[in-house]
Design a protein around this motif. Structure first.
Motif, PDB file in Angstrom:
ATOM      1  N   SER A 328       8.803  12.090  -7.250  1.00 14.93           N
ATOM      2  CA  SER A 328       8.909  10.650  -7.508  1.00 14.93           C
ATOM      3  C   SER A 328       9.318   9.883  -6.256  1.00 14.93           C
ATOM      4  O   SER A 328       8.836   8.780  -6.005  1.00 14.93           O
ATOM      5  N   THR A 329      10.197  10.488  -5.443  1.00 19.69           N
ATOM      6  CA  THR A 329      10.601   9.841  -4.198  1.00 19.69           C
ATOM      7  C   THR A 329       9.431   9.770  -3.223  1.00 19.69           C
ATOM      8  O   THR A 329       9.236   8.767  -2.526  1.00 19.69           O
ATOM      9  N   THR A 330       8.640  10.842  -3.183  1.00 17.25           N
ATOM     10  CA  THR A 330       7.451  10.853  -2.323  1.00 17.25           C
ATOM     11  C   THR A 330       6.457   9.796  -2.760  1.00 17.25           C
ATOM     12  O   THR A 330       5.890   9.068  -1.937  1.00 17.25           O
ATOM     13  N   VAL A 331       6.227   9.696  -4.068  1.00 13.36           N
ATOM     14  CA  VAL A 331       5.311   8.691  -4.604  1.00 13.36           C
ATOM     15  C   VAL A 331       5.800   7.283  -4.265  1.00 13.36           C
ATOM     16  O   VAL A 331       5.025   6.416  -3.846  1.00 13.36           O
ATOM     17  N   ALA A 332       7.105   7.056  -4.435  1.00  5.83           N
ATOM     18  CA  ALA A 332       7.654   5.731  -4.142  1.00  5.83           C
ATOM     19  C   ALA A 332       7.480   5.381  -2.670  1.00  5.83           C
ATOM     20  O   ALA A 332       7.106   4.248  -2.322  1.00  5.83           O
ATOM     21  N   GLY A 333       7.734   6.351  -1.786  1.00  2.00           N
ATOM     22  CA  GLY A 333       7.581   6.088  -0.364  1.00  2.00           C
ATOM     23  C   GLY A 333       6.147   5.795   0.015  1.00  2.00           C
ATOM     24  O   GLY A 333       5.869   4.856   0.781  1.00  2.00           O
ATOM     25  N   LEU A 334       5.210   6.579  -0.532  1.00  2.93           N
ATOM     26  CA  LEU A 334       3.801   6.358  -0.217  1.00  2.93           C
ATOM     27  C   LEU A 334       3.322   5.025  -0.783  1.00  2.93           C
ATOM     28  O   LEU A 334       2.577   4.283  -0.118  1.00  2.93           O
ATOM     29  N   ALA A 335       3.743   4.702  -2.010  1.00  4.17           N
ATOM     30  CA  ALA A 335       3.350   3.426  -2.603  1.00  4.17           C
ATOM     31  C   ALA A 335       3.888   2.252  -1.782  1.00  4.17           C
ATOM     32  O   ALA A 335       3.179   1.271  -1.538  1.00  4.17           O
ATOM     33  N   ALA A 336       5.143   2.344  -1.347  1.00  7.81           N
ATOM     34  CA  ALA A 336       5.716   1.271  -0.532  1.00  7.81           C
ATOM     35  C   ALA A 336       4.980   1.148   0.795  1.00  7.81           C
ATOM     36  O   ALA A 336       4.741   0.035   1.286  1.00  7.81           O
ATOM     37  N   ALA A 337       4.597   2.283   1.388  1.00 11.30           N
ATOM     38  CA  ALA A 337       3.870   2.246   2.657  1.00 11.30           C
ATOM     39  C   ALA A 337       2.505   1.589   2.478  1.00 11.30           C
ATOM     40  O   ALA A 337       2.075   0.780   3.314  1.00 11.30           O
ATOM     41  N   HIS A 338       1.802   1.906   1.393  1.00 14.00           N
ATOM     42  CA  HIS A 338       0.510   1.274   1.128  1.00 14.00           C
ATOM     43  C   HIS A 338       0.692  -0.223   0.868  1.00 14.00           C
ATOM     44  O   HIS A 338      -0.123  -1.030   1.312  1.00 14.00           O
ATOM     45  N   ALA A 339       1.753  -0.569   0.147  1.00 17.98           N
ATOM     46  CA  ALA A 339       2.022  -1.981  -0.123  1.00 17.98           C
ATOM     47  C   ALA A 339       2.281  -2.743   1.171  1.00 17.98           C
ATOM     48  O   ALA A 339       1.738  -3.836   1.387  1.00 17.98           O
TER      49      ALA A 339
END
Length: 400
Positions: A328-339
């Motif tokens: 979940s932390t990895t997903v959050a980081g990747l999503a924030a980076a894409h955003a």
């Protein structure tokens, strides 16, 4: 202009006449041939001198009269040069906020690597401060996404969710253990304020009240109150949909996304379903596939999908959903980076694409999401966009 060689790119001499800027192949460049005098002059490009003073220094070192200007133009054209005073008035205002800049310097260094023109990195960093992003969902993924966006300099990050923080919501960078029992949205907003580099641009009482009204109206499904609240709020730059129930990220409800599609609001999905992390698609209404396209395409490929989905969405009590903390932390980081990439004007690889990885292998792979001809979103032909390239070697520039 106060030229400065981009400090994020490490420099090294490949031989007596050739300099390499950068370590990683994605951004490394080679400059050559470089004579001894020019090599010494490069040390002066540290952002403390304007062009007139640099020309004087060049003459003292025996360089030809036009050599400094030519060198500055060539370095700038190659994307190796920044401007310590560039970026415009918003950048000037941000530079005066010492505490914020101390926090954001690593982000600025990164932006300087990915932008070509002198001052472009600072301009983009300052622009984030005027943006408004809404995060829908304040669980292990959403609360972390909101904190990262705020910490990266996005000026206004709104968080919408219901209920109270439960022990299973606690995550590093998201809800702390002390927040258990507090309202999820209020706790996430505290995190947003805590991680912000400094105070965001001040909003009047009417705008602040409108933000609360908008959150309440959308949570309750209201329409009139929602419209009234939106009239007081700045337009959304992006909505990140990070539901606590990962099914709503893996198979998003087209009806829930319809207001975003009809209003032309870009939105990005992110979540964890069972042991799989999902980031994307980033929906650019009218240009890339939406939740409706995703649902129609899946039903075409699997006629039983709508029946299965209806059962999974039923109101029957469920056990605690699986949500691996590291995933979940990895997903959050990747999503924030894409955003952030989207907010900075780039075309992230999640536009029209869903990225998935499953534990324990964590092998990220892309699943393109094609616009569906029967979907009323009007996305039309798929924009194939750009996909990550493999490693490449540093390439020569400015030789001769």
């Amino acid at each position: 202009m106060h030229p400065i060689l981009k400090p994020a790119l490490r420099r090294g001499w490949r031989d007596l006449n050739t300099i390499q800027f950068g370590v990683a192949p994605a951004h490394a460049l080679v400059l050559g041939p470089v004579d001894t005098a020019t090599g010494s002059f490069l040390q002066l490009l540290d952002g403390t001198r304007g062009l007139p003073l640099l020309r004087e220094e060049g003459r003292r070192m025996g360089l030809p009269d036009d050599h400094v200007d030519k060198l500055v133009r060539r370095l700038s054209g190659a994307g190796l040069l920044d401007d310590a005073t560039g970026g415009g008035s918003a950048a000037d205002a941000l530079r005066k906020r010492d505490q914020a800049m101390d926090r954001l310097r690593p982000d600025l260094a990164s932006l300087s690597v990915t932008t070509a023109g002198p001052g472009d990195g600072m301009r983009k960093l300052a622009a984030r401060r005027a943006m408004r992003v809404q995060v829908r969902g304040a669980g292990r993924v959403g609360a972390v996404v909101a904190s990262v966006l705020s910490g990266a300099g996005v000026g206004q990050v709104d968080v919408l969710d219901g209920g109270v923080v439960e022990p299973r919501d606690v995550a590093p960078g998201g809800h702390p253990a002390e927040a258990i029992g507090d309202r999820r949205d209020a706790a996430a907003r505290r995190g947003v304020r805590q991680w912000a580099p400094d105070r965001p641009p001040r909003r009047g009482r009417r705008a602040a009240g409108a933000a609360r009204a908008l959150g309440a109206a959308e949570e309750l499904g209201g329409t009139g109150a929602t419209r009234a609240a939106r009239e007081e709020e700045p337009a959304l730059s992006l909505v990140v949909i990070a539901p606590r129930d990962g099914l709503d990220a893996h198979a998003p409800d087209p009806l829930a996304a319809e207001p975003l599609v009809s209003s032309g609001t870009p939105h990005l999905y992110a979540g964890v379903i069972e042991g799989t992390g999902v980031v994307g698609p980033l929906v650019l209404p009218g240009a890339t596939a939406c939740a409706g396209c995703l649902a129609l395409d899946r039903a075409d490929r699997d006629p039983t999908w709508p029946r299965m989905l209806a059962q999974w969405r039923s109101g029957r009590a469920r056990h605690v959903t699986a949500c691996d903390l590291a995933l979940s932390t990895t997903v959050a980081g990747l999503a924030a980076a894409h955003a952030l990439a989207f907010l900075d004007g780039a075309a992230p690889a999640s536009a029209g694409v869903r990225w998935e990885a499953s534990v324990p292998g964590l092998d990220w792979h892309a699943r393109p999401v094609s616009p569906h001809l029967s979907c009323p979103c009007g996305a039309g032909v798929v924009d194939k966009g750009e996909h990550p390239a493999g490693d490449k070697e540093p390439h020569d520039t400015m030789a001769g």
